[in-house]
Design a protein around this motif. Structure first.
Motif, PDB file in Angstrom:
ATOM      1  N   TYR A   1      22.159  27.168  27.397  1.00  0.00           N
ATOM      2  CA  TYR A   1      20.967  26.539  26.835  1.00  0.00           C
ATOM      3  C   TYR A   1      20.840  25.077  27.240  1.00  0.00           C
ATOM      4  O   TYR A   1      19.729  24.542  27.289  1.00  0.00           O
TER       5      TYR A   1
ATOM      6  N   HIS B   1      11.833  25.582  19.688  1.00  0.00           N
ATOM      7  CA  HIS B   1      12.424  26.723  20.388  1.00  0.00           C
ATOM      8  C   HIS B   1      13.687  27.241  19.700  1.00  0.00           C
ATOM      9  O   HIS B   1      14.503  26.453  19.205  1.00  0.00           O
ATOM     10  N   SER B   2      13.854  28.551  19.769  1.00  0.00           N
ATOM     11  CA  SER B   2      15.080  29.175  19.261  1.00  0.00           C
ATOM     12  C   SER B   2      15.854  29.814  20.409  1.00  0.00           C
ATOM     13  O   SER B   2      15.295  30.112  21.468  1.00  0.00           O
TER      14      SER B   2
ATOM     15  N   CYS C   1       8.893  29.582  18.712  1.00  0.00           N
ATOM     16  CA  CYS C   1       9.070  30.692  19.646  1.00  0.00           C
ATOM     17  C   CYS C   1      10.457  30.614  20.267  1.00  0.00           C
ATOM     18  O   CYS C   1      11.125  29.581  20.203  1.00  0.00           O
TER      19      CYS C   1
ATOM     20  N   GLN D   1       9.528  31.771  26.110  1.00  0.00           N
ATOM     21  CA  GLN D   1       8.067  31.688  26.084  1.00  0.00           C
ATOM     22  C   GLN D   1       7.544  30.298  26.462  1.00  0.00           C
ATOM     23  O   GLN D   1       6.333  30.090  26.573  1.00  0.00           O
ATOM     24  N   ASP D   2       8.449  29.355  26.673  1.00  0.00           N
ATOM     25  CA  ASP D   2       8.031  27.980  26.948  1.00  0.00           C
ATOM     26  C   ASP D   2       7.135  27.831  28.177  1.00  0.00           C
ATOM     27  O   ASP D   2       6.211  27.021  28.159  1.00  0.00           O
TER      28      ASP D   2
ATOM     29  N   ILE E   1      12.840  30.332  23.530  1.00  0.00           N
ATOM     30  CA  ILE E   1      12.621  29.400  24.644  1.00  0.00           C
ATOM     31  C   ILE E   1      12.121  30.099  25.905  1.00  0.00           C
ATOM     32  O   ILE E   1      11.555  29.448  26.797  1.00  0.00           O
TER      33      ILE E   1
ATOM     34  N   THR F   1      12.745  20.006  27.982  1.00  0.00           N
ATOM     35  CA  THR F   1      12.508  19.907  26.547  1.00  0.00           C
ATOM     36  C   THR F   1      13.479  18.901  25.934  1.00  0.00           C
ATOM     37  O   THR F   1      14.294  18.300  26.637  1.00  0.00           O
TER      38      THR F   1
ATOM     39  N   LEU G   1       5.961  22.451  20.291  1.00  0.00           N
ATOM     40  CA  LEU G   1       6.783  23.659  20.255  1.00  0.00           C
ATOM     41  C   LEU G   1       8.129  23.392  19.615  1.00  0.00           C
ATOM     42  O   LEU G   1       8.636  22.259  19.663  1.00  0.00           O
TER      43      LEU G   1
ATOM     44  N   SER H   1      15.648  23.203  20.182  1.00  0.00           N
ATOM     45  CA  SER H   1      14.913  22.419  21.169  1.00  0.00           C
ATOM     46  C   SER H   1      13.465  22.277  20.719  1.00  0.00           C
ATOM     47  O   SER H   1      12.979  23.068  19.908  1.00  0.00           O
ATOM     48  N   HIS H   2      12.777  21.281  21.254  1.00  0.00           N
ATOM     49  CA  HIS H   2      11.382  21.079  20.830  1.00  0.00           C
ATOM     50  C   HIS H   2      10.595  20.306  21.867  1.00  0.00           C
ATOM     51  O   HIS H   2      11.142  19.697  22.792  1.00  0.00           O
TER      52      HIS H   2
END
Length: 517
Positions: free
Chosen positions: A110, A353-354, A321, A325-326, A323, A119, A351, A149-150
């Motif tokens: 990750y 992220h998971s 969502c 789908q980023d 990650i 991100t 966003l 993450s975001h």
């Protein structure tokens, strides 16, 4: 002289690997030839082939060469990273880790994804701010780095703190009759965000995407899957007063205008680069990203936010969502503000992220609806759940003696990872981690704890799903105003920008009475 360019001394050499980085008329050859064409101040010598240029021009050339050297270094680093990343493939359509020399898939890295996608990590400072602004303890996914993450989460916290409106947007690609436990995790986190922020939520079922991106899937199947998955989503426990659920095929009239707006400003090369499309892909795939992007704009939902597009366009969304789908929303963010209604620009979606819930076979891939053996489904019986978890990859040693001596490896243990997702008690989770790592807890005991937790989770879900009747589905899908509160104690209230006011002005009705708690 440089044989590749007779007007350039041998002291000036441009790395060929950099040539494509420079525009033809700004290449070093062009810059140098233009300078050399001017009147020289002295003749070149063997010791100083640039002596015929003024000191100022020699400094310019030196600066250009230094810049080129830096570019070469960056290119070399990127190539090294690309070689290192070969094998790890994370995109909206597939997720696999790098294939190791032992023939096994490595866990998803990750840290590499954060760097690759550009991100930001959710750090301790962000968690503290989240708790301070919302007044709520961060969800276990946040506490444990599962949501990690975001993009622009800080801006969303700013808006909540100031009492300015925003909304949540998430979705599901319906590819099977039943969701598995991995599908439910982003919805569970989204419900937490809805409860904490008290904001409206839109949930998209991408029945069109699943039809377009699978050559063998029938349109009628994706439509059916979407209707069944809506019942699964309702079973998560969303508040119907604050939630609008729709399928793309059914709500295309609401989506299409904004889909065309964003499609018009996205060049094809960006779509091709983001999703690796080629000439053999159907044209529906190429247009689809604009459909998914459209739901991130508040103007797509006039029944929720009102019909004054110039005002509503300023309302952003937060998208929880996984990650993978980023790329869809990176494309949206890169182009959203090209859309203008007068002087008002569309807002870029934020966003959060998971990570992926790993497949039963290990951390190298995620649970998949297309691989029945990889997942625990929300329709599974307690007996099926037990059998699947007992067969899951563990981090225990080969023998009981070795395990008691060396301990288990929780980083490679799928059942322990499931406990990180589904066991709420932090103290109990830490007790299990320590005991298993020291060899005081055996693999069988850990799997038994995991089985009990997952069986209870699925059982509660199945009970709630029986309440997802046809009437409940119709309620969530109905075009209607939503009712929400936002931040009841904003630090900087913004006049005329409260979410309820937007709804009430658009619908010209009295404020609905708040339900009694």
């Amino acid at each position: 002289m440089n044989p590749s360019h007779p007007s350039i001394p041998l002291s000036i050499r441009v790395p060929q690997s950099l040539e494509y980085c420079l525009e033809p008329r700004t290449s070093l050859q062009f810059v140098y030839s233009k300078m050399a064409a001017e009147t020289p101040v002295s003749a070149p010598t063997e010791e100083n082939p640039d002596a015929h240029l003024s000191v100022a021009k020699q400094k310019k050339i030196t600066a250009i060469l230094r810049q080129q050297a830096n570019l070469q270094k960056q290119l070399d680093e990127l190539r090294a990273e690309e070689e290192e990343d070969q094998g790890q493939d994370v995109n909206p359509f597939s997720v696999t880790g790098e294939l190791g020399t032992d023939g096994k898939l490595k866990p998803i890295d990750y840290d590499k994804l954060v760097k690759q996608f550009g991100t930001s990590r959710i750090d301790d400072d962000m968690l503290k701010r989240f708790e301070r602004v919302t007044g709520h303890k961060p969800h276990r996914y946040l506490r444990r780095g599962i949501v990690f993450s975001h993009r622009d989460l800080g801006l969303i916290l700013d808006r909540h703190e100031q009492g300015k409106p925003f909304f949540l947007y998430t979705g599901r690609g319906p590819s099977s009759d039943s969701m598995h436990i991995g599908h439910t995790t982003p919805f569970a986190f989204t419900k937490y965000l809805q409860d904490v922020f008290d904001v409206p939520l839109v949930i998209m079922l991408t029945d069109d995407e699943k039809f377009l991106f699978n050559a063998d899937r029938k349109l009628e199947d994706t439509v059916h899957y979407a209707q069944e998955n809506i019942r699964d989503i309702i079973a998560v426990g969303f508040d119907p007063k604050k939630t609008f659920i729709f399928t793309d095929f059914e709500y295309i009239g609401g989506i299409y205008k904004n889909a065309c707006r964003i499609a018009k400003v996205i060049p094809f090369n960006q779509v091709r680069g983001a999703f690796d499309f080629n000439e053999s892909d159907n044209i529906g795939k190429i247009f689809y990203p604009s459909v998914q992007a459209a739901a991130s704009f508040a103007t797509t939902f006039p029944h929720i936010f009102g019909t004054d597009e110039k005002k509503v366009a300023s309302i952003p969304c937060l998208i929880p969502c996984a990650i993978d789908q980023d790329p869809y929303f990176r494309l949206t963010r890169d182009n959203a503000q090209k859309i203008k209604l007068g002087k008002v620009k569309y807002q870029r979606p934020a966003l959060i992220h998971s990570v992926f819930l790993p497949a039963l076979q290990g951390f190298g891939t995620k649970m998949s609806a297309s691989d029945l053996s990889s997942a625990i489904y929300m329709t599974d019986t307690p007996k099926q759940i037990k059998a699947k978890i007992n067969a899951a990859i563990s981090g225990g040693a080969e023998t009981e003696e070795e395990h008691r001596r060396l301990g288990g490896n929780v980083e490679q243990d799928v059942p322990f990872r499931y406990l990180q997702f589904f066991l709420e008690d932090d103290v109990e989770l830490e007790r299990i981690r320590v005991a298993y790592s020291k060899g005081e807890m055996m693999t069988g005991a850990l799997k038994k704890i995991c089985t009990d937790v997952i069986q209870e989770y699925v059982k509660e879900f199945q009970v709630r799903r029986t309440l997802a009747t046809d009437a409940a589905v119709s309620e969530f899908k109905a075009l209607r105003p939503l009712v929400w509160g936002g931040n009841p104690n904003p630090i900087m209230p913004s006049a005329g920008d409260q979410p309820k006011e937007i709804v009430l002005k658009a619908l010209s009705q009295e404020p609905p009475k708040e339900p009694k708690s």
